[in-house]
Scaffold this active site. Structure first.
Site, short mmCIF file in Angstrom:
data_model
loop_
_atom_site.label_atom_id
_atom_site.label_comp_id
_atom_site.label_asym_id
_atom_site.label_seq_id
_atom_site.Cartn_x
_atom_site.Cartn_y
_atom_site.Cartn_z
CG ASP A 137 28.37 -18.40 -26.15
OD1 ASP A 137 27.73 -16.92 -25.68
OD2 ASP A 137 27.55 -18.64 -27.57
CE LYS B 22 35.53 -21.86 -30.60
NZ LYS B 22 34.35 -20.49 -32.07
CG MET C 174 32.67 -11.50 -34.49
SD MET C 174 32.54 -12.83 -34.57
CE MET C 174 30.81 -12.53 -36.12
C1 LIG Z 1 29.86 -14.26 -32.75
S1 LIG Z 1 28.70 -12.34 -32.56
C2 LIG Z 1 27.95 -12.89 -32.02
C3 LIG Z 1 26.19 -11.96 -32.60
C4 LIG Z 1 25.32 -11.40 -31.84
N1 LIG Z 1 24.42 -13.07 -31.99
C5 LIG Z 1 24.13 -10.49 -31.90
O1 LIG Z 1 22.79 -11.38 -32.35
O2 LIG Z 1 24.90 -9.49 -31.30
C6 LIG Z 1 29.88 -11.95 -31.56
C7 LIG Z 1 29.90 -10.20 -32.09
O3 LIG Z 1 28.51 -9.77 -31.27
C8 LIG Z 1 28.90 -8.53 -30.97
N2 LIG Z 1 28.32 -8.24 -29.78
C9 LIG Z 1 27.52 -8.49 -28.82
N3 LIG Z 1 27.64 -8.00 -28.04
C10 LIG Z 1 28.07 -6.62 -27.61
C11 LIG Z 1 27.85 -5.81 -27.34
N4 LIG Z 1 27.58 -5.81 -25.94
N5 LIG Z 1 28.29 -4.49 -27.68
C12 LIG Z 1 29.04 -4.19 -28.96
N6 LIG Z 1 28.54 -5.83 -29.97
C13 LIG Z 1 28.72 -7.27 -29.60
C14 LIG Z 1 30.62 -7.91 -31.66
O4 LIG Z 1 30.77 -7.13 -32.76
C15 LIG Z 1 30.48 -9.13 -31.23
O5 LIG Z 1 31.99 -9.50 -31.71
#
Ligand SMILES: C[S@@+](CC[C@H](N)C(=O)[O-])C[C@H]1O[C@@H](n2cnc3c(N)ncnc32)[C@H](O)[C@@H]1O
Length: 459
Positions: A249, A271, A384
């Site tokens: 994704d 998405k 998020m």
């Molecule tokens: C649907 S969640 C998925 C989380 C993911 N499974 C994890 O363990 O990091 C998506 C959220 O992860 C966080 N996120 C993912 N990648 C990031 C990054 N490179 N820097 C900061 N926040 C990140 C943000 O809060 C984003 O809105």
């Protein structure tokens, strides 16, 4: 690409080396070692070069270069100590369609020599397109350390048995799996130790095993970490290299996608803003369908697959369809963001626990226990939460959190444009607005933020 790597059959290369000095000697030695047909044209011969000419009974003419030296050759090495002469060789070679390597002159070379690691028949060639021979040398030294000295023997062993295995296992995927399992088993060690008969016995046994079983699919739920491919685990990398199909994704960076096996199928199921994504139920069905077809399926998710990634739902679907699966954990955004910001998520003096929450709209409903989140000596990590930052900070304040509690917002952690914005519960919203922060972003709330190692990066 600055260079096209192309491995040539040395017996089809006909080369003339022009020049008789030390550099010409080095190039000639490399070419002869590879089995290239060489001639030499030079006014004067360095004694080592003269020795090579004699040892290999080379055709050698002691005179200046002439245009007809390019007849019947497809490669010329311009290694004279006369720059003008080298330029003339270059002009004539280009005209005649002959590859030219002009020593120490990238601009007048259509072919350059890479840095080579030789485990014949395995050859690793490294090039920086002439930009940094030092870097190429360093890379070569690094790669050398991970390639065993018996690699060539193993390649020969596998090559000799390839057609036999091909006849026994006609399905290309079964064949690929078989060879993968060979490399993961005892055969490489046996071959390297010269115990070929034992290796053959193991090979026969494994082949009988594979023929007797129908191929079963496997789904690997793999965490891709926050974005930087260097933050993938070794196991994740291995899964990407073996996959038949990868479902991913939009949290997956292009650099991570680059690590997927070239001929694996890639399916985007995320998405994007304003675009409806593939619904979870359909993703679950696709995973089950491919696994039942015997494929190695990778479901690649940002961060860790089991933290706010809906990995749990996919596991349930796989379990109820009786599909074999494995979970490969990844570095979650909380850890990735904390590392970038230099914030310890726990600390013996100021935070004894850490909580991960999501600020998705559905989660903003009244069943969030805000009081539990404002407790002393704990760190709160909000996923998020960028678009909900004002609501989250307001709720925490209303439930008793000190307005001076430090807060960090880390955006795009581990990407080249990562950003850390720090402030307090009362002013972080304004700071984020004035710093043009884009997602994905993670919010860290608590006294640990004051221990951040890089206040200079913050605003
Ligand atoms: C649907 S969640 C998925 C989380 C993911 N499974 C994890 O363990 O990091 C998506 C959220 O992860 C966080 N996120 C993912 N990648 C990031 C990054 N490179 N820097 C900061 N926040 C990140 C943000 O809060 C984003 O809105």
């Amino acid at each position: 690409m600055h260079s096209l790597p192309l491995f040539l059959d040395p017996s089809s290369v006909r080369c003339v080396v022009v020049g008789g000095g030390e550099v010409a000697t080095r190039k000639l030695r490399t070419l002869l070692d590879a089995g290239v047909n060489c001639r030499v044209v030079a006014r004067v011969l360095h004694h080592e070069l003269a020795q090579l000419v004699e040892e290999h009974s080379l055709d050698c003419e002691r005179r200046p270069f002439r245009a007809d030296d390019l007849e019947h050759v497809n490669l010329v090495i311009a290694a004279t100590d006369d720059k003008e002469a080298n330029l003339e060789i270059h002009r004539l070679a280009i005209e005649a369609g002959v590859w030219i390597n002009a020593v120490d002159d990238l601009d007048h070379s259509s072919a350059i020599f890479p840095s080579i690691i030789n485990r014949d028949p395995v050859t690793v060639a490294i090039s920086t397109a002439g930009h940094s021979p030092t870097l190429a040398r360093r890379l070569r030294a690094r790669v050398e350390t991970i390639l065993s000295s018996g690699l060539g023997r193993l390649a020969l062993y596998m090559g000799e048995r390839r057609s036999g295995v091909g006849k026994a296992l006609s399905d290309p995927r079964s064949r690929r799996d078989f060879w993968d399992s060979v490399l993961d088993g005892p055969i490489p060690d046996l071959v390297e130790a010269g115990r070929i008969r034992e290796a053959d016995e193991v090979l026969e046994d494994s082949m009988r095993g594979i023929r007797g079983s129908s191929r079963r699919g496997l789904v690997s739920l793999v965490g891709a970490g926050p974005g930087d491919p260097d933050l993938l685990t070794l196991k994740a990398l291995e899964c990407l290299q073996r996959a038949d199909v990868v479902y991913y994704d939009n949290l997956i960076s292009d650099q991570v996608l680059d690590r997927i096996r070239r001929d694996a199928k890639r399916v985007y199921v995320g998405k994007r803003r304003g675009v409806e994504g593939t619904i979870q139920q359909v993703i679950n069905e696709m995973l089950v369908h491919d696994a039942l077809a015997g494929l190695r399926v990778v479901r690649l998710k940002g961060g860790d697959p089991l933290i706010f990634g809906r990995g749990g739902e996919e596991l349930e679907a796989l379990k109820s369809a009786d599909i074999e699966f494995e979970v490969v954990p990844g570095i979650t955004a909380a850890s990735g963001s904390a590392a970038i910001a230099g914030v310890p998520l726990t600390h013996r003096d100021v935070a004894h626990s850490v909580r991960f929450i999501t600020a998705q709209v559905s989660a903003m409903s009244s069943d969030i226990d805000w009081e539990a989140l404002v407790g002393e000596r704990q760190t709160l990590v909000v996923y998020m939460g960028l678009s909900e930052l004002a609501v989250v900070t307001q709720k925490l304040f209303e439930h008793g959190m000190d307005e001076l509690t430090p807060v960090a917002v880390v955006s795009r952690a581990s990407y080249h444009d990562q950003k850390v914005v720090t402030g307090t519960l009362s002013n972080i919203v304004g700071r984020v607005e004035s710093n043009d922060v884009s997602g994905p972003a993670t919010i860290i709330v608590g006294r640990v933020v004051a221990l951040s190692r890089s206040p200079s990066k913050d605003s």
